[in-house]
Design a protein around this motif. Structure first.
Motif, mmCIF file in Angstrom:
data_model
loop_
_atom_site.group_PDB
_atom_site.id
_atom_site.type_symbol
_atom_site.label_atom_id
_atom_site.label_comp_id
_atom_site.label_asym_id
_atom_site.label_seq_id
_atom_site.Cartn_x
_atom_site.Cartn_y
_atom_site.Cartn_z
ATOM 1 N N LEU A 48 42.424 22.241 60.921
ATOM 2 C CA LEU A 48 41.771 23.338 60.212
ATOM 3 C C LEU A 48 42.331 24.649 60.785
ATOM 4 C CD1 LEU A 48 39.723 24.257 58.147
ATOM 5 C CD2 LEU A 48 37.938 24.052 59.878
ATOM 6 N N ASP A 49 43.069 25.386 59.943
ATOM 7 C CA ASP A 49 43.810 26.579 60.362
ATOM 8 C C ASP A 49 42.914 27.823 60.325
ATOM 9 O OD1 ASP A 49 46.003 28.047 61.127
ATOM 10 O OD2 ASP A 49 47.159 27.714 59.305
ATOM 11 N N ASP A 50 43.216 28.788 61.164
ATOM 12 C CA ASP A 50 42.561 30.104 61.132
ATOM 13 C C ASP A 50 41.046 29.999 61.264
ATOM 14 O OD1 ASP A 50 45.124 30.997 60.662
ATOM 15 O OD2 ASP A 50 44.838 31.240 58.508
ATOM 16 N N PHE A 51 40.563 29.054 62.075
ATOM 17 C CA PHE A 51 39.119 28.847 62.176
ATOM 18 C C PHE A 51 38.441 30.110 62.725
ATOM 19 C CE2 PHE A 51 35.174 27.394 64.223
ATOM 20 C CZ PHE A 51 34.582 26.791 63.128
ATOM 21 N N CYS A 54 44.512 27.251 70.312
ATOM 22 C CA CYS A 54 44.325 28.682 70.067
ATOM 23 C C CYS A 54 45.644 29.303 69.639
ATOM 24 C CB CYS A 54 43.771 29.382 71.300
ATOM 25 S SG CYS A 54 42.001 29.078 71.495
ATOM 26 N N GLU A 55 45.571 30.128 68.595
ATOM 27 C CA GLU A 55 46.749 30.759 68.011
ATOM 28 C C GLU A 55 46.944 32.175 68.544
ATOM 29 O OE1 GLU A 55 47.460 29.829 63.678
ATOM 30 O OE2 GLU A 55 45.327 30.245 63.617
ATOM 31 N N GLY A 56 48.154 32.646 68.477
ATOM 32 C CA GLY A 56 48.440 34.064 68.761
ATOM 33 C C GLY A 56 48.359 34.428 70.233
HETATM 34 MG MG MG Z 1 46.738 30.091 61.621
#
Ligand code: MG
Ligand code: C2E
Ligand code: MG
Ligand code: MG
Length: 286
Positions: free
Chosen positions: A175-178, A232-234
């Protein structure tokens, strides 16, 4: 002017003024030919284990290498492609290309491919995934599909069934960009997800914001309780990486570990450098 170059050198068109702009209309008509003309490229951004920094996989991120405008950001054309339906063809191409590129990566590494809501609505998706796996020889367990909450909002009744089909094949679901959208906790229980990707907005101000820290640790507890991996992204700084590790986050992705890059320049050795034996020693020691 509806066009500007972002900090990363990618060209973006302002979607507000852009859609009415003649230049954007021109772009839309060119988009249909971009695949045939070989102008679409996939770059890969490494995903690592936050404790060992080992390479665990990479996310495929699409770029449009336009002869006049240079590298165009997906933020510009994915929306257009979703609106006019081209995303179906583009998405099928990305799946095939990503599976082909990843088949030579080390075992147990995954390739993550973004899937747009419109692709998920199509009956062909499962067949497209099966074809990409069969053609490349990539084991299903090494493919992960990234879907966003917006897919659940517009979901048809058969979405769960379709996701279950993909799970049966052995494909992973992330699940992206949660946290960036509606983030209904009901989705986490209803859909057969393997991974939660926490949106970069919570990472960006992590070290200053007690709220972001609280949210990240809650999502960590949630994903652990549900048996899901958390990424965790970014992540851009060592401080952020350390902090996230302390909060119990197991995987990370961000400029700190590597920018999106051609498949050929990915450093896949990171994982072999620190093989299972070394990791076991580290765990025993720490
Ligand atoms: Mg994303
Ligand atoms: P996403 O799936 O959430 O991908 C992560 C985005 O964050 C990527 O932007 C990536 O370059 C950027 N990013 C990664 N690390 C950092 C960091 O440390 N700092 C900052 N500031 N940004 C970072 P990108 O490549 O521009 O892609 C944007 C979005 O376009 C993606 O968001 C995804 O939603 C969409 N997209 C890209 N490729 C595809 C595709 O093949 N199919 C579909 N449907 N969508 C795609
Ligand atoms: Mg993604
Ligand atoms: Mg995003």
């Amino acid at each position: 002017e509806a066009r500007h170059a972002g900090a990363d050198g990618l060209v973006e068109f302002d979607p507000e003024s852009g859609v009415r702009h003649a230049e954007a209309r021109q772009l839309e008509s060119e988009l249909w030919h971009a695949l045939d003309r070989g102008q679409m490229k996939l770059l890969y951004q490494p995903q690592v284990a936050l404790d060992s920094r080992a390479f665990v996989g990479a996310e495929a991120l699409i770029r449009w290498q336009h002869p006049q405008h240079g590298m165009i950001s997906p933020l510009t054309f994915i929306g257009i492609a979703e609106a006019n339906g081209f995303i179906v063809e583009l998405g099928a191409w990305a799946l095939k290309q990503a599976c082909r590129d990843a088949v030579s990566w080390p075992e147990e590494t995954v390739v993550a491919v973004n899937v747009a809501p419109l692709q998920l609505q199509r009956r062909d998706l499962v067949a497209d995934v099966e074809a990409a796996l069969a053609e490349s020889g990539l084991p299903a367990g090494r493919l992960q599909l990234e879907i966003t909450e917006s897919s659940f909002i517009t979901a048809a009744d058969d979405l769960i069934e379709k996701l279950q089909c993909l799970k049966t094949l052995g494909v992973g679901l992330a699940l992206d960009d949660f946290g960036s959208g509606y983030s209904s906790l009901g989705y986490l229980a209803r859909f057969p997800l393997d991974k939660i990707k926490v949106d970069q907005m919570f990472v960006r101000n992590l070290t200053e914001s007690a709220a972001s820290q609280a949210i990240v640790s809650s999502v960590q507890a949630l994903s652990a309780g549900l048996g899901m991996t958390m990424l965790c992204e970014g992540i851009e700084t060592e401080d952020q990486a350390r902090h996230l590790l302390q909060l119990g986050c197991s995987q990370g992705q961000g400029y700190l570990f590597g920018k999106p890059q051609p498949a050929a320049s990915l450093n896949l050795l990171a994982r072999q450098d620190i093989g299972p034996a070394v990791r076991q020693v580290k765990r025993a020691a720490g």
